[in-house]
Design a protein around this motif. Structure first.
Motif, PDB file in Angstrom:
ATOM      1  N   VAL A  58      -9.349  27.890  61.520  1.00  0.00           N
ATOM      2  CA  VAL A  58      -8.962  29.274  61.789  1.00  0.00           C
ATOM      3  C   VAL A  58     -10.222  30.114  61.657  1.00  0.00           C
ATOM      4  O   VAL A  58     -10.902  30.053  60.630  1.00  0.00           O
ATOM      5  N   LEU A  59     -10.538  30.893  62.689  1.00  0.00           N
ATOM      6  CA  LEU A  59     -11.751  31.704  62.646  1.00  0.00           C
ATOM      7  C   LEU A  59     -11.540  33.045  63.309  1.00  0.00           C
ATOM      8  O   LEU A  59     -10.668  33.196  64.163  1.00  0.00           O
ATOM      9  N   GLU A  60     -12.323  34.007  62.849  1.00  0.00           N
ATOM     10  CA  GLU A  60     -12.335  35.343  63.439  1.00  0.00           C
ATOM     11  C   GLU A  60     -13.691  35.531  64.094  1.00  0.00           C
ATOM     12  O   GLU A  60     -14.722  35.445  63.428  1.00  0.00           O
ATOM     13  N   ALA A  61     -13.671  35.764  65.416  1.00  0.00           N
ATOM     14  CA  ALA A  61     -14.921  35.957  66.148  1.00  0.00           C
ATOM     15  C   ALA A  61     -14.677  36.934  67.288  1.00  0.00           C
ATOM     16  O   ALA A  61     -13.688  36.801  68.021  1.00  0.00           O
ATOM     17  N   HIS A  62     -15.561  37.905  67.423  1.00  0.00           N
ATOM     18  CA  HIS A  62     -15.515  38.847  68.544  1.00  0.00           C
ATOM     19  C   HIS A  62     -14.176  39.591  68.605  1.00  0.00           C
ATOM     20  O   HIS A  62     -13.552  39.670  69.653  1.00  0.00           O
ATOM     21  N   GLN A  63     -13.726  40.094  67.488  1.00  0.00           N
ATOM     22  CA  GLN A  63     -12.478  40.848  67.359  1.00  0.00           C
ATOM     23  C   GLN A  63     -11.258  40.021  67.750  1.00  0.00           C
ATOM     24  O   GLN A  63     -10.239  40.554  68.153  1.00  0.00           O
ATOM     25  N   GLN A  64     -11.354  38.718  67.653  1.00  0.00           N
ATOM     26  CA  GLN A  64     -10.239  37.837  67.963  1.00  0.00           C
ATOM     27  C   GLN A  64     -10.069  36.820  66.848  1.00  0.00           C
ATOM     28  O   GLN A  64     -11.026  36.439  66.196  1.00  0.00           O
ATOM     29  N   ARG A  65      -8.828  36.389  66.655  1.00  0.00           N
ATOM     30  CA  ARG A  65      -8.528  35.376  65.650  1.00  0.00           C
ATOM     31  C   ARG A  65      -8.071  34.125  66.387  1.00  0.00           C
ATOM     32  O   ARG A  65      -7.109  34.169  67.165  1.00  0.00           O
ATOM     33  N   TRP A  66      -8.765  33.033  66.166  1.00  0.00           N
ATOM     34  CA  TRP A  66      -8.483  31.764  66.819  1.00  0.00           C
ATOM     35  C   TRP A  66      -7.915  30.784  65.808  1.00  0.00           C
ATOM     36  O   TRP A  66      -8.377  30.720  64.672  1.00  0.00           O
ATOM     37  N   GLU A  67      -6.941  30.004  66.214  1.00  0.00           N
ATOM     38  CA  GLU A  67      -6.449  28.877  65.423  1.00  0.00           C
ATOM     39  C   GLU A  67      -6.510  27.664  66.341  1.00  0.00           C
ATOM     40  O   GLU A  67      -5.773  27.592  67.328  1.00  0.00           O
ATOM     41  N   VAL A  68      -7.411  26.751  66.030  1.00  0.00           N
ATOM     42  CA  VAL A  68      -7.651  25.603  66.909  1.00  0.00           C
ATOM     43  C   VAL A  68      -7.574  24.305  66.115  1.00  0.00           C
ATOM     44  O   VAL A  68      -7.785  24.280  64.909  1.00  0.00           O
ATOM     45  N   VAL A  69      -7.270  23.237  66.846  1.00  0.00           N
ATOM     46  CA  VAL A  69      -7.271  21.898  66.281  1.00  0.00           C
ATOM     47  C   VAL A  69      -8.484  21.179  66.869  1.00  0.00           C
ATOM     48  O   VAL A  69      -8.678  21.168  68.084  1.00  0.00           O
ATOM     49  N   VAL A  70      -9.294  20.598  66.013  1.00  0.00           N
ATOM     50  CA  VAL A  70     -10.499  19.897  66.454  1.00  0.00           C
ATOM     51  C   VAL A  70     -10.079  18.626  67.192  1.00  0.00           C
ATOM     52  O   VAL A  70      -9.349  17.800  66.660  1.00  0.00           O
ATOM     53  N   LYS A  71     -10.542  18.478  68.430  1.00  0.00           N
ATOM     54  CA  LYS A  71     -10.234  17.290  69.229  1.00  0.00           C
ATOM     55  C   LYS A  71     -11.416  16.337  69.331  1.00  0.00           C
ATOM     56  O   LYS A  71     -11.234  15.141  69.505  1.00  0.00           O
ATOM     57  N   GLY A  72     -12.630  16.888  69.268  1.00  0.00           N
ATOM     58  CA  GLY A  72     -13.800  16.041  69.417  1.00  0.00           C
ATOM     59  C   GLY A  72     -15.014  16.624  68.716  1.00  0.00           C
ATOM     60  O   GLY A  72     -15.017  17.780  68.300  1.00  0.00           O
ATOM     61  N   ILE A  73     -16.047  15.803  68.618  1.00  0.00           N
ATOM     62  CA  ILE A  73     -17.298  16.182  67.985  1.00  0.00           C
ATOM     63  C   ILE A  73     -18.415  15.954  69.000  1.00  0.00           C
ATOM     64  O   ILE A  73     -18.499  14.882  69.595  1.00  0.00           O
ATOM     65  N   ALA A  74     -19.258  16.966  69.183  1.00  0.00           N
ATOM     66  CA  ALA A  74     -20.402  16.837  70.084  1.00  0.00           C
ATOM     67  C   ALA A  74     -21.681  16.936  69.264  1.00  0.00           C
ATOM     68  O   ALA A  74     -21.821  17.814  68.419  1.00  0.00           O
ATOM     69  N   GLY A  75     -22.606  16.057  69.539  1.00  0.00           N
ATOM     70  CA  GLY A  75     -23.867  16.067  68.821  1.00  0.00           C
ATOM     71  C   GLY A  75     -24.787  17.189  69.269  1.00  0.00           C
ATOM     72  O   GLY A  75     -25.601  17.673  68.508  1.00  0.00           O
ATOM     73  N   LEU A  76     -24.637  17.618  70.515  1.00  0.00           N
ATOM     74  CA  LEU A  76     -25.472  18.666  71.084  1.00  0.00           C
ATOM     75  C   LEU A  76     -24.599  19.714  71.744  1.00  0.00           C
ATOM     76  O   LEU A  76     -23.486  19.435  72.173  1.00  0.00           O
ATOM     77  N   ARG A  77     -25.137  20.919  71.870  1.00  0.00           N
ATOM     78  CA  ARG A  77     -24.431  21.977  72.591  1.00  0.00           C
ATOM     79  C   ARG A  77     -24.603  21.715  74.081  1.00  0.00           C
ATOM     80  O   ARG A  77     -25.708  21.564  74.576  1.00  0.00           O
ATOM     81  N   GLY A  78     -23.502  21.658  74.786  1.00  0.00           N
ATOM     82  CA  GLY A  78     -23.550  21.358  76.210  1.00  0.00           C
ATOM     83  C   GLY A  78     -22.882  22.439  77.036  1.00  0.00           C
ATOM     84  O   GLY A  78     -22.708  23.571  76.580  1.00  0.00           O
ATOM     85  N   PRO A  79     -22.497  22.104  78.242  1.00  0.00           N
ATOM     86  CA  PRO A  79     -21.858  23.076  79.124  1.00  0.00           C
ATOM     87  C   PRO A  79     -20.510  23.545  78.581  1.00  0.00           C
ATOM     88  O   PRO A  79     -19.872  22.870  77.770  1.00  0.00           O
ATOM     89  N   ALA A  80     -20.062  24.705  79.058  1.00  0.00           N
ATOM     90  CA  ALA A  80     -18.797  25.281  78.597  1.00  0.00           C
ATOM     91  C   ALA A  80     -17.621  24.355  78.890  1.00  0.00           C
ATOM     92  O   ALA A  80     -16.674  24.276  78.100  1.00  0.00           O
ATOM     93  N   ALA A  81     -17.669  23.657  80.006  1.00  0.00           N
ATOM     94  CA  ALA A  81     -16.570  22.752  80.354  1.00  0.00           C
ATOM     95  C   ALA A  81     -16.430  21.643  79.308  1.00  0.00           C
ATOM     96  O   ALA A  81     -15.309  21.251  78.951  1.00  0.00           O
ATOM     97  N   VAL A  82     -17.530  21.155  78.813  1.00  0.00           N
ATOM     98  CA  VAL A  82     -17.490  20.113  77.777  1.00  0.00           C
ATOM     99  C   VAL A  82     -17.059  20.726  76.446  1.00  0.00           C
ATOM    100  O   VAL A  82     -16.293  20.125  75.694  1.00  0.00           O
ATOM    101  N   ALA A  83     -17.533  21.938  76.153  1.00  0.00           N
ATOM    102  CA  ALA A  83     -17.196  22.603  74.891  1.00  0.00           C
ATOM    103  C   ALA A  83     -15.692  22.830  74.770  1.00  0.00           C
ATOM    104  O   ALA A  83     -15.132  22.744  73.678  1.00  0.00           O
TER     105      ALA A  83
END
Length: 131
Positions: A58-83
């Motif tokens: 659960v995080l607050e970022a950019h005046q928004q509150r997100w509740e997400v479930v982690v599906k994967g782990i990426a070693g590097l920051r990649g394209p938005a589609a992968v993110a």
């Protein structure tokens, strides 16, 4: 870029938030964690906290509150589609964010239109209102 969906894969929360593109830089992600804007599995965390697939964030970022479930782990920051494959937002969170966006659109904050210092004309109007 490698994305791991294995249950034993782990990554620091600040790096995961950066890789999942919730924050533009890793230092902004670390600052949000330090300020208590991020919770993992219902508990406040530190930057060194590791997340794994299946964790709820659960995080607050950019005046928004997100509740997400982690599906994967990426070693590097990649394209938005992968993110976007790294997490799944809960239904309640999506509905709440849509409602909040609609409220912000309908109820514009008056101070958000102010930019910089008041002009001489603005100053006179302010003084006129105050009396």
């Amino acid at each position: 870029m490698s994305v791991s969906f294995e249950a034993d894969a782990r990554l620091r929360i600040d790096k995961w938030l950066w890789c999942a593109r919730f924050f533009k830089t890793r230092s902004l992600a670390a600052e949000a964690v330090d300020r208590g804007k991020v919770q993992v599995n219902g508990q406040a965390c530190k930057n060194s906290r590791e997340v794994k697939p299946g964790d709820t964030v659960v995080l607050e970022a950019h005046q928004q509150r997100w509740e997400v479930v982690v599906k994967g782990i990426a070693g590097l920051r990649g394209p938005a589609a992968v993110a976007q494959t790294l997490y799944a937002e809960t239904e309640a969170s999506e509905a709440r964010r849509r409602q909040d966006a609609e409220n912000r659109r309908l109820n514009v904050e008056p101070a958000s239109q102010l930019q910089g210092r008041p002009t001489k004309r603005d100053r006179r109007q302010i003084d006129g209102v105050r009396g």
